[in-house]
Design a protein around this motif. Structure first.
Motif, short mmCIF file in Angstrom:
data_model
loop_
_atom_site.label_atom_id
_atom_site.label_comp_id
_atom_site.label_asym_id
_atom_site.label_seq_id
_atom_site.Cartn_x
_atom_site.Cartn_y
_atom_site.Cartn_z
N UNK A 186 0.78 -1.33 0.02
CA UNK A 186 -0.02 0.10 0.16
C UNK A 186 0.71 1.28 0.03
N UNK A 187 2.04 1.51 0.72
CA UNK A 187 2.83 2.48 0.78
C UNK A 187 3.52 2.62 -0.63
N UNK A 188 3.73 1.80 -1.36
CA UNK A 188 4.26 1.84 -2.47
C UNK A 188 3.36 2.64 -3.42
N UNK A 189 1.98 1.98 -3.55
CA UNK A 189 0.93 2.58 -4.19
C UNK A 189 0.70 4.05 -4.05
N UNK A 190 1.05 4.54 -2.72
CA UNK A 190 0.84 5.81 -2.34
C UNK A 190 2.13 6.79 -3.00
N UNK A 191 3.10 6.20 -2.85
CA UNK A 191 4.35 6.88 -3.50
C UNK A 191 4.23 6.90 -5.03
N UNK A 192 3.64 5.86 -5.56
CA UNK A 192 3.47 5.93 -6.86
C UNK A 192 2.53 6.93 -7.48
N UNK A 193 1.39 7.18 -6.64
CA UNK A 193 0.34 7.99 -6.92
C UNK A 193 0.89 9.38 -6.58
N UNK A 194 1.66 9.75 -5.68
CA UNK A 194 2.26 11.18 -5.48
C UNK A 194 3.17 11.55 -6.73
N UNK A 195 3.73 10.62 -7.27
CA UNK A 195 4.72 10.69 -8.37
C UNK A 195 3.92 10.92 -9.66
N UNK A 196 2.92 10.14 -10.05
CA UNK A 196 2.30 10.11 -11.06
C UNK A 196 0.75 10.72 -11.16
N UNK A 197 0.64 11.51 -9.99
CA UNK A 197 -0.58 12.37 -9.80
C UNK A 197 -1.08 13.05 -11.22
N UNK A 198 -0.28 13.73 -11.66
CA UNK A 198 -1.09 14.34 -12.88
C UNK A 198 -1.40 13.56 -13.88
N UNK A 199 -0.74 12.57 -14.35
CA UNK A 199 -0.67 11.72 -15.18
C UNK A 199 -2.31 10.76 -15.04
N UNK A 200 -2.43 10.48 -13.82
CA UNK A 200 -3.61 9.64 -13.13
C UNK A 200 -4.85 10.64 -13.22
#
Length: 201
Positions: A186-200
């Motif tokens: 889950x923590x990996x998913x949060x880190x990924x989301x913060x990095x790719x937030x604009x794309x998401x």
């Protein structure tokens, strides 16, 4: 203490609420507490599952069939029952070979158990099933289950998949939401989301 008083319960809706709550609690415990939690889950779930039996019975209600699947899935994940996990793998292989060979609710539960403990070969099978699904329900089931795999590399592939044309934009947020609740990643998913937030977005 509260849920243990429901050991003799037979209603599907009650068990769905109990199992859902236990899945949430499972994300919070580690070490000896997790071992104790797993043992308590087995004590609670096994008798209810044994009462129904492992296979559908002629004349049983749809709710009983679904309850069997709920309990089977919970035994494989919450109670970490090795026999149930092996049977889940066998049922899933049978289902992949012939969709009519396994009760649909049980097949779905088996897939959930396998995603919880699956390895690379299982992930590839799930990905293929998602891509070549027989119907929209199966497509979504296997897509969301990809977020349950705990291997870091496989988990990263699932997150990356949400930014491709392979995943519909209306489904991608639910995959990410599920990834955020992955106990180990889950923590990996949060880190990924913060990095790719604009794309998401």
């Amino acid at each position: 203490d509260t849920v243990m008083t429901f050991a003799a319960e037979t209603d599907l809706s009650v068990w769905q609420r109990i199992v859902g709550t236990l899945h949430g609690l499972r994300r919070l415990v580690d070490g000896p507490a997790r071992e104790r939690f797993t043992a308590l889950a087995a004590t609670l779930l096994a008798p209810a599952y044994d009462r129904l039996g492992p296979l559908p019975v002629e004349g049983e209600s749809d709710r009983d069939a679904e309850l069997r699947a709920v309990l089977f899935g919970a035994l494989g994940t919450l109670a970490e029952d090795s026999d149930v996990r092996q049977r889940a793998a066998d049922l899933h292989r049978a289902h992949l070979a012939d969709r009519t060979s396994v009760d649909p609710a049980l097949a779905a539960a088996a897939a959930g158990v396998l995603a919880d403990v699956g390895e690379a070969a299982d992930y590839e099978a799930f990905l293929t099933r998602f891509q070549d699904a027989a119907d929209p329900q199966e497509e979504q089931r296997y897509l969301y289950l990809l977020a349950d795999f705990e291997d870091p590399g496989l988990f990263a592939r699932t997150l990356a998949l949400t930014l491709t044309d392979q995943v519909r934009s209306q489904n991608a947020p639910y995959v990410i939401r599920r990834a955020l609740t992955n106990r180990e990643r889950g923590a990996d998913a949060w880190a990924w989301l913060t990095e790719h937030g604009d794309e998401a977005n």
